[in-house]
Design an enzyme around this catalytic site. Sequence first.
Site, mmCIF file in Angstrom:
data_model
loop_
_atom_site.group_PDB
_atom_site.id
_atom_site.type_symbol
_atom_site.label_atom_id
_atom_site.label_comp_id
_atom_site.label_asym_id
_atom_site.label_seq_id
_atom_site.Cartn_x
_atom_site.Cartn_y
_atom_site.Cartn_z
ATOM 1 N N ALA A 237 72.570 27.323 73.636
ATOM 2 C CA ALA A 237 72.588 27.550 75.087
ATOM 3 C C ALA A 237 71.173 27.612 75.662
ATOM 4 C CB ALA A 237 73.348 28.836 75.393
ATOM 5 N N HIS A 238 71.100 27.717 76.978
ATOM 6 C CA HIS A 238 69.803 27.721 77.659
ATOM 7 C C HIS A 238 68.946 28.919 77.254
ATOM 8 C CE1 HIS A 238 71.970 29.605 81.414
ATOM 9 N NE2 HIS A 238 72.275 30.233 80.309
#
Lengths: 345, 345, 345
Positions: A237-238
């Site tokens: 994920a980011h």
Amino acid sequence: MELSLAELAGRTGTEVRGNGAKRVSAIAAIETATGQEISFVRDRQYARFLDNCEAGALILPPELAQRYPGDCLISPNPYLTYAKVAALLNPPLRPDSGIHPSAVVAPDVVLGQAVSIGPQVSIGPGCRIGDRVVLEAGCTLERDCRVDADSWLHARVALGCGTRIGRHVIIHSGAVLGADGFGFVPETSGWYKIPQIGIVRVDDDVEIGANTTIDRAALGETRIGRGVKLDNLIHIAHNVQLGEHTVIAACTGIAGSAKIGAWCQISGMVSIAGHLSIADRVTITATSFVINSITEPGVYSSGTTVDEHSLWRRNAVRFRQLDQLTRRVQALEKQLGEGPDQQGT
Amino acid sequence: MELSLAELAGRTGTEVRGNGAKRVSAIAAIETATGQEISFVRDRQYARFLDNCEAGALILPPELAQRYPGDCLISPNPYLTYAKVAALLNPPLRPDSGIHPSAVVAPDVVLGQAVSIGPQVSIGPGCRIGDRVVLEAGCTLERDCRVDADSWLHARVALGCGTRIGRHVIIHSGAVLGADGFGFVPETSGWYKIPQIGIVRVDDDVEIGANTTIDRAALGETRIGRGVKLDNLIHIAHNVQLGEHTVIAACTGIAGSAKIGAWCQISGMVSIAGHLSIADRVTITATSFVINSITEPGVYSSGTTVDEHSLWRRNAVRFRQLDQLTRRVQALEKQLGEGPDQQGT
Amino acid sequence: MELSLAELAGRTGTEVRGNGAKRVSAIAAIETATGQEISFVRDRQYARFLDNCEAGALILPPELAQRYPGDCLISPNPYLTYAKVAALLNPPLRPDSGIHPSAVVAPDVVLGQAVSIGPQVSIGPGCRIGDRVVLEAGCTLERDCRVDADSWLHARVALGCGTRIGRHVIIHSGAVLGADGFGFVPETSGWYKIPQIGIVRVDDDVEIGANTTIDRAALGETRIGRGVKLDNLIHIAHNVQLGEHTVIAACTGIAGSAKIGAWCQISGMVSIAGHLSIADRVTITATSFVINSITEPGVYSSGTTVDEHSLWRRNAVRFRQLDQLTRRVQALEKQLGEGPDQQGT
């Protein structure tokens, strides 16, 4: 490709015993290897295969070499030697250099020496492609991406705006780097999208598996450290940070802003929650769920393993009563004047 | 893009305090923000960053604004204001309108105004593309798809026959909508394929993550409700219905014909069985396994979390004896004339 | 496509009751079917729909046919008959034969009769494509792949070097076959890549779902047996062997060198460890974790299912004390002169 045992010994730093002039053309599993092929035995566990082995030569640890009369390379680490011999006998078939006429390359793209840009590749404005980079068929690079020297993107890899790929990076087909991270703020009318304006940065010597996704940061960078190896169908994920030389097996997911240390070994189907830290040299076994930070090296696990279904069902029902069961035991201990403290448990 | 604090306040419905004429050109995290940048503090948890903050301006909740002498936007919801400011300072870089010469568009395709069809896009017969739609490089649309106005498909999105995409939908790279659902009937000779002749319908304002798959219905529709947000690597099986504004995190799988309510929040690596219903406003935590319908709003969980490996192994073994253990406790209670009823447990 | 009930009965080996000349043009769910459509009722569970049914005809089991006055096909297996009728009324829309001018086909590729090569397909040197094979838009085949007769690859399927696909195989969009397996040997400086020089072999009548990945073998073959059906987002690691007619649901991962038997049914989000064997006709329920070989047919399960969050949290905490709890019960049994043996548990 065909090499002599002496050549292989020299180039793998191992000792040849027997006919160093014997030439082999391929490496194969010991059960199937023939006279033109070399094979290996990793350790005693596979020693039983030595007797009927028809391989032209073997890679063996010293203790097994004593028990084998044939030609062999003697190595303290036969598995590593196997990998090196396999690489020597199977040099990668690099596509020819050049830009395929069906590729679409923006006018301002900076291309290094001897790049190989395959059919139907699309490279957006502002990209920089280093020397000897291979972009196989159908790769898509949005604007302002950078791929440094000697990296190899297999067919249909997609890079989002601003993605930075280091040197000697391998990315397998279908991987998507730099798609928007998953960030929204609730409003009464729905979810307001948080613009994902950061990037993905992949350091040197990383390998990324097929259909794995690595999202761009909301702000700043999602960072994949040097030498990291990612298997297939992984979600990063980011704003996640992966430390150097960490390896992660397939189907694992890591939530936003998690910070993973160096030399970690994370197995398959693991879930790691967001906004936590994992120390260096942490091993996490398959299907585990990490919900809090891990501050000490070691091996960590969760989950349960299969049983016959009807037994599992009974136990799974009891799990849902486990707190109640514990309190029932406490009541019994109280009634009997017993207690954990008195039992030293 | 550069805007003054007064402009930002006006366009985000917040109050500016200090020098409204100050101009900022970017948004950054508070640890790294410089004088030309604006940052934000979401709540007291991050208040410690205020002291050494070098940002040109901050977005703050009222209680923190009192403790900060510098220029700021005062907002009851700084996180939402941050998202809106980030959007104002980073308008999406829309590719130019037009059809790239390498795109293949069937003769009967109906194209709206100002569409942007990228390199190597393929659009099959009978498709309709709305105004201002962006199809980035390598998108493939099979026959009879429809993409309504202002939707944006990133590189290499694949739509199967008859897929319907609403307005203002964002689909990230590698997502596959409209592949056949997984349906077979056993015969003695093997599995007979059930033709998947339904479609996928995606309503307005949906966002779909990278490499997520949404299968077409066996009959009828797989339906993604308005405002739904899906993360990466999610599987949505045939005939699933997702209610409005439900959000689902990465690596989650939902089996066939499950009906999920509106405003649900489903975390990552969750498994939801088929042919069940989940009420509106249900939250499901990461790694949970939902095997029965959920009829009441609330938070639901399953799974276990990591322990040191050897401790986990002992507990996991005991889990397989849990029903037996419970019966042993019952025997003790019986012997002592004790019982759950008598203990009020 | 429009057929009479008599034609459908003849081609599905079922009995028509009522007006055999009645023509139907489509199949639909019983809740929505109209007078031109045929529908089906699988078993008594759905019998309630018979009363208000407006379908032109129904496919029914004998016991329900008695209770239904209208035209119907009587079948011992209405679900299978539904699948066959759906196939008769919905013949697949095969793209036209020929090679799209935008496709890139190496000069030495051997193409069979009546192949359909779509836009932006790329086929490397040494590939062989069988009769009537369909390769939809954007498929990429690296060198030396083979796709046998009547197989159909949907848009954007990627095949790595040497991949072998049998006859009548269906592969959905985004699937990646033949990417490198995940194999590395640790060195002090990092992980040394083990060359993955084997291939993927897919036998006849296999179906592979969207964005599923099947890695090439390190040495030898990763083998997908005849009639296997794989759903979406599945990971099959290097050297895995899948027996004939085994079906696997979405999001499942199988680690390296696992050997799965024939006619197994593996549900979704299952994790199977490497280097183990699973017997024929084994069923594994969703979210299970298989860590040891399974030698007997049967149904196997693991995992826990959702509870209300606060109850789950209490139970999950107790799980981490389960071994201790068991020892506390043992102490109580000892104190009371009780024990499992004396209770026959």
